[in-house]
Enzyme design. Structure first.
Site, short mmCIF file in Angstrom:
data_model
loop_
_atom_site.label_atom_id
_atom_site.label_comp_id
_atom_site.label_asym_id
_atom_site.label_seq_id
_atom_site.Cartn_x
_atom_site.Cartn_y
_atom_site.Cartn_z
N SER A 103 0.83 -1.20 0.00
CA SER A 103 0.00 0.00 0.00
C SER A 103 0.87 1.26 0.00
O SER A 103 1.68 1.44 -0.90
CB SER A 103 -0.96 -0.05 1.20
OG SER A 103 -2.01 0.85 1.06
N HIS A 255 -7.33 -6.05 -0.07
CA HIS A 255 -6.18 -5.15 -0.04
C HIS A 255 -5.08 -5.66 0.90
O HIS A 255 -3.90 -5.44 0.65
CB HIS A 255 -6.64 -3.76 0.39
CG HIS A 255 -5.56 -2.72 0.40
ND1 HIS A 255 -4.94 -2.28 -0.75
CD2 HIS A 255 -4.97 -2.05 1.43
CE1 HIS A 255 -4.03 -1.37 -0.44
NE2 HIS A 255 -4.02 -1.22 0.87
#
Length: 276
Positions: A103, A255
């Site tokens: 991320s 994610h």
């Protein structure tokens, strides 16, 4: 068998940075782990033992997250975070480096590859932050208001750790007390919210395509098919902009790949490192 680990704080670039170093006597290669926004080295706790079977591992708590200091003077830009990691690596004298960023940590990795391309043999980007713009000027101006950090704290409290985990995980059954408490712990003191206010102010935006096009380092991109934070089309665009990259999309994943699919991620990393 308990894993050998050296932990500590190192003053680098005007801030104390927390690190965890996992040695491997049979490997000269070191994998540098950089976590995402609102996270810490905790997010890699399942991936580290797998990587450490084959490589040395250095996991860094990017300021102001985790156990790293929260400073009123430090500049929390991606460029400065990248320079801080570079200086930490130089301090330890590490060579033969692979950078792994998840991320926001992926954007820090990309900044390192841009600033010092000779430092990395290769890189792995897990659902990497890409193409986000700089904070809007009204928000930057508002961040200078007294006690703005309390608004940041209120905003995070409204969503809550469990809700954030539900948004980042495809498989909600993985969420347990250990996970919730691990992500909550760094946010129990107000200093983190003051630092987050500075991060809002300093964030310069993700690297543009024209800069990404000049990064030649071999990169493996791994994405979750159901990533809500950074959808797969972001990974596809990043794969096009990086001239020496490949993209793997993991089915039934969100994610938080280090939480959700550590074994699959490790398998793809090992294959990538064996040929690159």
């Amino acid at each position: 068998m308990k894993q050998a680990v050296l932990t500590g704080h190192q003053p680098i670039n005007d801030i104390n940075v927390y690190y965890e170093f996992y040695p491997n006597k049979t490997s000269a290669k070191t994998v540098i782990l950089l976590h995402g926004f609102l996270s810490s080295s905790f997010t890699f706790r399942h991936l580290i033992p797998l990587l450490n079977q084959d490589y040395q591992v250095l996991s860094v708590d990017l300021p102001p997250f985790g156990k790293s200091d929260k400073s009123h003077r430090y500049e929390y830009s991606y460029k400065n975070l990248a320079q801080t990691v570079i200086k930490l690596i130089e301090f330890f004298g590490l060579k033969k480096l692979t950078f792994l960023g998840h991320s926001m940590g992926g954007q820090v990795v990309l900044n390192i590859l841009h600033l010092m391309p000779e430092l990395a043999d290769n890189a792995i980007l897990l659902c990497s932050s890409s193409y986000l713009k700089k904070s809007r000027m009204p928000l930057i101006i508002t961040s200078y208001l007294p006690f703005f950090h309390l608004f940041v704290k209120f905003w995070l409290a409204r969503t809550g750790v469990k809700k954030n985990l539900q948004d980042t995980l495809y498989n909600h059954s993985l969420i347990n007390d250990e996970m919730i408490n691990g992500y909550l712990q760094p946010f129990l003191q107000d200093e983190i919210f003051v630092a987050l206010t500075r991060m809002i102010r300093h964030r310069e935006g993700d690297l543009p395509s024209k800069v990404l096009n000049n990064i030649k380092t071999p990169c493996l991109l791994i994405w979750g098919e159901h990533d809500k934070s950074l959808p797969v089309h972001i990974g596809e665009r990043l794969n096009r902009d990086l001239v020496n990259s490949e993209l793997i999309v993991l089915k039934e994943s969100g994610h938080a790949l280090p939480e959700e699919r550590p074994r699959e991620v490790y398998k793809h990393i090992k294959s990538f490192l064996e040929v690159s």
